[in-house]
Design a protein around this motif. Structure first.
Motif, PDB file in Angstrom:
ATOM      1  N   PRO A  81       0.807  -1.241   0.000  1.00 25.09           N
ATOM      2  CA  PRO A  81       0.000   0.000   0.000  1.00 25.09           C
ATOM      3  C   PRO A  81       0.830   1.276   0.000  1.00 25.09           C
ATOM      4  O   PRO A  81       0.475   2.250  -0.683  1.00 25.09           O
ATOM      5  CB  PRO A  81      -0.832  -0.136   1.293  1.00 25.09           C
ATOM      6  CG  PRO A  81      -0.925  -1.606   1.531  1.00 25.09           C
ATOM      7  CD  PRO A  81       0.384  -2.180   1.067  1.00 25.09           C
ATOM      8  N   GLU A  82       1.931   1.302   0.736  1.00 23.47           N
ATOM      9  CA  GLU A  82       2.759   2.515   0.795  1.00 23.47           C
ATOM     10  C   GLU A  82       3.381   2.815  -0.568  1.00 23.47           C
ATOM     11  O   GLU A  82       3.407   3.970  -1.008  1.00 23.47           O
ATOM     12  CB  GLU A  82       3.853   2.340   1.850  1.00 23.47           C
ATOM     13  CG  GLU A  82       3.346   2.228   3.280  1.00 23.47           C
ATOM     14  CD  GLU A  82       2.789   0.864   3.622  1.00 23.47           C
ATOM     15  OE1 GLU A  82       2.087   0.753   4.658  1.00 23.47           O
ATOM     16  OE2 GLU A  82       3.028  -0.106   2.852  1.00 23.47           O
ATOM     17  N   ASN A  83       3.872   1.795  -1.212  1.00 22.75           N
ATOM     18  CA  ASN A  83       4.449   1.983  -2.533  1.00 22.75           C
ATOM     19  C   ASN A  83       3.405   2.488  -3.532  1.00 22.75           C
ATOM     20  O   ASN A  83       3.666   3.382  -4.338  1.00 22.75           O
ATOM     21  CB  ASN A  83       5.033   0.665  -3.043  1.00 22.75           C
ATOM     22  CG  ASN A  83       6.521   0.557  -2.796  1.00 22.75           C
ATOM     23  OD1 ASN A  83       7.134   1.447  -2.225  1.00 22.75           O
ATOM     24  ND2 ASN A  83       7.102  -0.546  -3.212  1.00 22.75           N
ATOM     25  N   LEU A  84       2.241   1.879  -3.494  1.00 17.46           N
ATOM     26  CA  LEU A  84       1.193   2.263  -4.446  1.00 17.46           C
ATOM     27  C   LEU A  84       0.768   3.712  -4.240  1.00 17.46           C
ATOM     28  O   LEU A  84       0.524   4.438  -5.210  1.00 17.46           O
ATOM     29  CB  LEU A  84       0.002   1.321  -4.324  1.00 17.46           C
ATOM     30  CG  LEU A  84       0.265  -0.111  -4.817  1.00 17.46           C
ATOM     31  CD1 LEU A  84      -0.866  -1.036  -4.407  1.00 17.46           C
ATOM     32  CD2 LEU A  84       0.445  -0.122  -6.333  1.00 17.46           C
ATOM     33  N   ALA A  85       0.692   4.142  -2.992  1.00  7.97           N
ATOM     34  CA  ALA A  85       0.347   5.545  -2.718  1.00  7.97           C
ATOM     35  C   ALA A  85       1.422   6.476  -3.265  1.00  7.97           C
ATOM     36  O   ALA A  85       1.116   7.516  -3.877  1.00  7.97           O
ATOM     37  CB  ALA A  85       0.157   5.760  -1.220  1.00  7.97           C
ATOM     38  N   ALA A  86       2.686   6.121  -3.062  1.00  6.50           N
ATOM     39  CA  ALA A  86       3.783   6.954  -3.575  1.00  6.50           C
ATOM     40  C   ALA A  86       3.791   6.953  -5.088  1.00  6.50           C
ATOM     41  O   ALA A  86       4.071   7.994  -5.722  1.00  6.50           O
ATOM     42  CB  ALA A  86       5.110   6.441  -3.029  1.00  6.50           C
ATOM     43  N   LEU A  87       3.474   5.819  -5.697  1.00  6.28           N
ATOM     44  CA  LEU A  87       3.451   5.731  -7.154  1.00  6.28           C
ATOM     45  C   LEU A  87       2.377   6.641  -7.739  1.00  6.28           C
ATOM     46  O   LEU A  87       2.586   7.274  -8.783  1.00  6.28           O
ATOM     47  CB  LEU A  87       3.203   4.284  -7.567  1.00  6.28           C
ATOM     48  CG  LEU A  87       3.306   3.971  -9.055  1.00  6.28           C
ATOM     49  CD1 LEU A  87       4.756   3.968  -9.506  1.00  6.28           C
ATOM     50  CD2 LEU A  87       2.668   2.604  -9.354  1.00  6.28           C
ATOM     51  N   ARG A  88       1.223   6.711  -7.083  1.00 11.71           N
ATOM     52  CA  ARG A  88       0.156   7.581  -7.576  1.00 11.71           C
ATOM     53  C   ARG A  88       0.565   9.052  -7.524  1.00 11.71           C
ATOM     54  O   ARG A  88       0.181   9.839  -8.392  1.00 11.71           O
ATOM     55  CB  ARG A  88      -1.128   7.348  -6.771  1.00 11.71           C
ATOM     56  CG  ARG A  88      -1.858   6.053  -7.135  1.00 11.71           C
ATOM     57  CD  ARG A  88      -3.236   5.995  -6.503  1.00 11.71           C
ATOM     58  NE  ARG A  88      -3.156   5.744  -5.069  1.00 11.71           N
ATOM     59  CZ  ARG A  88      -3.155   4.532  -4.513  1.00 11.71           C
ATOM     60  NH1 ARG A  88      -3.217   3.459  -5.284  1.00 11.71           N
ATOM     61  NH2 ARG A  88      -3.106   4.391  -3.204  1.00 11.71           N
ATOM     62  N   ARG A  89       1.352   9.410  -6.519  1.00 18.67           N
ATOM     63  CA  ARG A  89       1.791  10.803  -6.398  1.00 18.67           C
ATOM     64  C   ARG A  89       2.812  11.173  -7.462  1.00 18.67           C
ATOM     65  O   ARG A  89       2.722  12.254  -8.049  1.00 18.67           O
ATOM     66  CB  ARG A  89       2.380  11.050  -5.002  1.00 18.67           C
ATOM     67  CG  ARG A  89       1.367  11.026  -3.872  1.00 18.67           C
ATOM     68  CD  ARG A  89       1.959  11.564  -2.580  1.00 18.67           C
ATOM     69  NE  ARG A  89       3.079  10.755  -2.108  1.00 18.67           N
ATOM     70  CZ  ARG A  89       2.958   9.722  -1.282  1.00 18.67           C
ATOM     71  NH1 ARG A  89       1.750   9.367  -0.838  1.00 18.67           N
ATOM     72  NH2 ARG A  89       4.023   9.034  -0.889  1.00 18.67           N
ATOM     73  N   GLU A  90       3.777  10.293  -7.708  1.00 19.59           N
ATOM     74  CA  GLU A  90       4.856  10.600  -8.651  1.00 19.59           C
ATOM     75  C   GLU A  90       5.449   9.300  -9.177  1.00 19.59           C
ATOM     76  O   GLU A  90       6.322   8.701  -8.545  1.00 19.59           O
ATOM     77  CB  GLU A  90       5.940  11.440  -7.962  1.00 19.59           C
ATOM     78  CG  GLU A  90       7.086  11.839  -8.864  1.00 19.59           C
ATOM     79  CD  GLU A  90       6.613  12.531 -10.131  1.00 19.59           C
ATOM     80  OE1 GLU A  90       6.843  11.969 -11.222  1.00 19.59           O
ATOM     81  OE2 GLU A  90       5.997  13.619 -10.024  1.00 19.59           O
ATOM     82  N   PRO A  91       5.002   8.839 -10.343  1.00 14.11           N
ATOM     83  CA  PRO A  91       5.428   7.515 -10.813  1.00 14.11           C
ATOM     84  C   PRO A  91       6.815   7.465 -11.436  1.00 14.11           C
ATOM     85  O   PRO A  91       7.478   6.431 -11.386  1.00 14.11           O
ATOM     86  CB  PRO A  91       4.357   7.162 -11.853  1.00 14.11           C
ATOM     87  CG  PRO A  91       3.862   8.484 -12.345  1.00 14.11           C
ATOM     88  CD  PRO A  91       3.915   9.408 -11.162  1.00 14.11           C
ATOM     89  N   ARG A  92       7.291   8.540 -12.047  1.00 18.93           N
ATOM     90  CA  ARG A  92       8.490   8.459 -12.886  1.00 18.93           C
ATOM     91  C   ARG A  92       9.736   7.973 -12.159  1.00 18.93           C
ATOM     92  O   ARG A  92      10.519   7.213 -12.740  1.00 18.93           O
ATOM     93  CB  ARG A  92       8.767   9.808 -13.557  1.00 18.93           C
ATOM     94  CG  ARG A  92       7.676  10.264 -14.509  1.00 18.93           C
ATOM     95  CD  ARG A  92       7.377   9.241 -15.592  1.00 18.93           C
ATOM     96  NE  ARG A  92       6.208   9.628 -16.377  1.00 18.93           N
ATOM     97  CZ  ARG A  92       5.571   8.830 -17.217  1.00 18.93           C
ATOM     98  NH1 ARG A  92       5.981   7.597 -17.386  1.00 18.93           N
ATOM     99  NH2 ARG A  92       4.518   9.257 -17.877  1.00 18.93           N
ATOM    100  N   PRO A  93      10.015   8.380 -10.923  1.00 18.23           N
ATOM    101  CA  PRO A  93      11.240   7.889 -10.290  1.00 18.23           C
ATOM    102  C   PRO A  93      11.326   6.365 -10.215  1.00 18.23           C
ATOM    103  O   PRO A  93      12.431   5.802 -10.217  1.00 18.23           O
ATOM    104  CB  PRO A  93      11.183   8.507  -8.884  1.00 18.23           C
ATOM    105  CG  PRO A  93      10.391   9.748  -9.060  1.00 18.23           C
ATOM    106  CD  PRO A  93       9.349   9.388 -10.086  1.00 18.23           C
ATOM    107  N   TYR A  94      10.182   5.703 -10.145  1.00 14.45           N
ATOM    108  CA  TYR A  94      10.153   4.252 -10.005  1.00 14.45           C
ATOM    109  C   TYR A  94      10.303   3.523 -11.346  1.00 14.45           C
ATOM    110  O   TYR A  94      10.634   2.340 -11.373  1.00 14.45           O
ATOM    111  CB  TYR A  94       8.846   3.813  -9.355  1.00 14.45           C
ATOM    112  CG  TYR A  94       8.624   4.394  -7.977  1.00 14.45           C
ATOM    113  CD1 TYR A  94       9.123   3.759  -6.842  1.00 14.45           C
ATOM    114  CD2 TYR A  94       7.917   5.587  -7.803  1.00 14.45           C
ATOM    115  CE1 TYR A  94       8.932   4.293  -5.575  1.00 14.45           C
ATOM    116  CE2 TYR A  94       7.720   6.135  -6.538  1.00 14.45           C
ATOM    117  CZ  TYR A  94       8.231   5.481  -5.436  1.00 14.45           C
ATOM    118  OH  TYR A  94       8.043   6.022  -4.187  1.00 14.45           O
ATOM    119  N   CYS A  95      10.064   4.218 -12.437  1.00 13.90           N
ATOM    120  CA  CYS A  95      10.012   3.588 -13.761  1.00 13.90           C
ATOM    121  C   CYS A  95      11.398   3.439 -14.376  1.00 13.90           C
ATOM    122  O   CYS A  95      12.338   4.167 -14.043  1.00 13.90           O
ATOM    123  CB  CYS A  95       9.121   4.401 -14.684  1.00 13.90           C
ATOM    124  SG  CYS A  95       7.377   4.410 -14.217  1.00 13.90           S
TER     125      CYS A  95
END
Length: 255
Positions: A81-95
């Motif tokens: 859940p924490e990762n998914l919340a962060a991904l919704r805020r700003e996805p590009r760093p994870y990609c």
């Protein structure tokens, strides 16, 4: 070759501890014929993903290795859940290379049915999802139909180079090869963690795929598709899904 999944940066997760080992991993990759790598540290309950630290270490490694190997960043994204919340805020760093392809790793204890909806929502947000090493996931090994359905809905699949050469056991090897034959696999990556047990090397796996499925398939899985994902482009090779159930029945009958 282009490696989209490796743990080459030091001190971030269960990869190398020191930059010296990262440099050794990079030298192994260069000698193996790898031209591009994406450093993908874990983003999980155990390892916090600090994009600023990831970029700083990437820059240090790139500066020390020079232009002989192109190093980009992404992450090995765990679906909590924490990762998914962060991904919704700003996805590009994870990609991968800060484009739109995202490596996703699944829990080996439980993959709830609601995960299908989560994946769909991630796709609707514009992300292109790559399921990492399902041949090593106990749940997906036991329920390959679920993986097949995700592929049918537009997800991509990455298997581990070491699995294709027996490094993760016979079952992982057989499934990885079977899924390539069924058109379920789009990438092969090293998932390297060190210079000893899990080195940054793809050539033996490339040769295995070329021998069993032909040079065109090997180029697609190790070069052309990974390079497209690295650049955020559509994949040039998306095979048609074969009939996995029928294949398994034939294999059982003859063997």
């Amino acid at each position: 070759m282009v490696d989209l999944h490796c743990h080459i940066l030091p001190g971030l997760d269960d990869g190398p501890d020191r930059i010296e080992e990262s440099l050794e991993m990079a030298e192994t990759a260069i000698a193996d014929g790898i031209t591009h790598v994406v450093a993908t540290p874990h983003s999980s309950d155990s390892y916090w993903f600090d994009f600023a630290a990831v970029r700083r270490l990437r820059d240090e490694l790139q500066n020390r290795i020079g232009n002989r190997l192109k190093v980009a960043t992404g992450c090995d994204f765990h679906l909590n859940p924490e990762n998914l919340a962060a991904l919704r805020r700003e996805p590009r760093p994870y990609c991968l290379n800060q484009r739109d392809y995202l490596l996703v790793e699944f829990n080996e204890v439980s993959i709830p049915p609601a995960m299908d909806k989560t994946l769909h929502e991630m796709q609707l947000s514009g992300l292109r999802l790559i399921v990492t090493h399902p041949e090593r996931n106990a749940i997906l090994r036991s329920h390959p139909g679920r993986l097949r359905e995700w592929v049918r809905r537009g997800c991509f699949v990455q298997v581990t180079g070491g699995a294709l050469t027996g490094g993760f056991g016979m079952t992982a090897e057989q499934l990885a090869l079977e899924w390539i034959g069924q058109g379920m696999v789009h990438f092969v990556a090293s998932d390297a963690h060190n210079t000893r047990i899990r080195p940054l090397r793809l050539r033996p796996a490339y040769e295995r795929v070329a021998h069993q499925f032909g040079e065109e398939k090997a180029r697609a899985l190790f070069r052309e598709n990974p390079r497209a994902a690295f650049e955020g482009q559509d994949l040039p090779h998306v095979p048609e899904l074969g009939d996995g159930a029928a294949r398994r029945r034939r294999r059982f009958f003859f063997f």
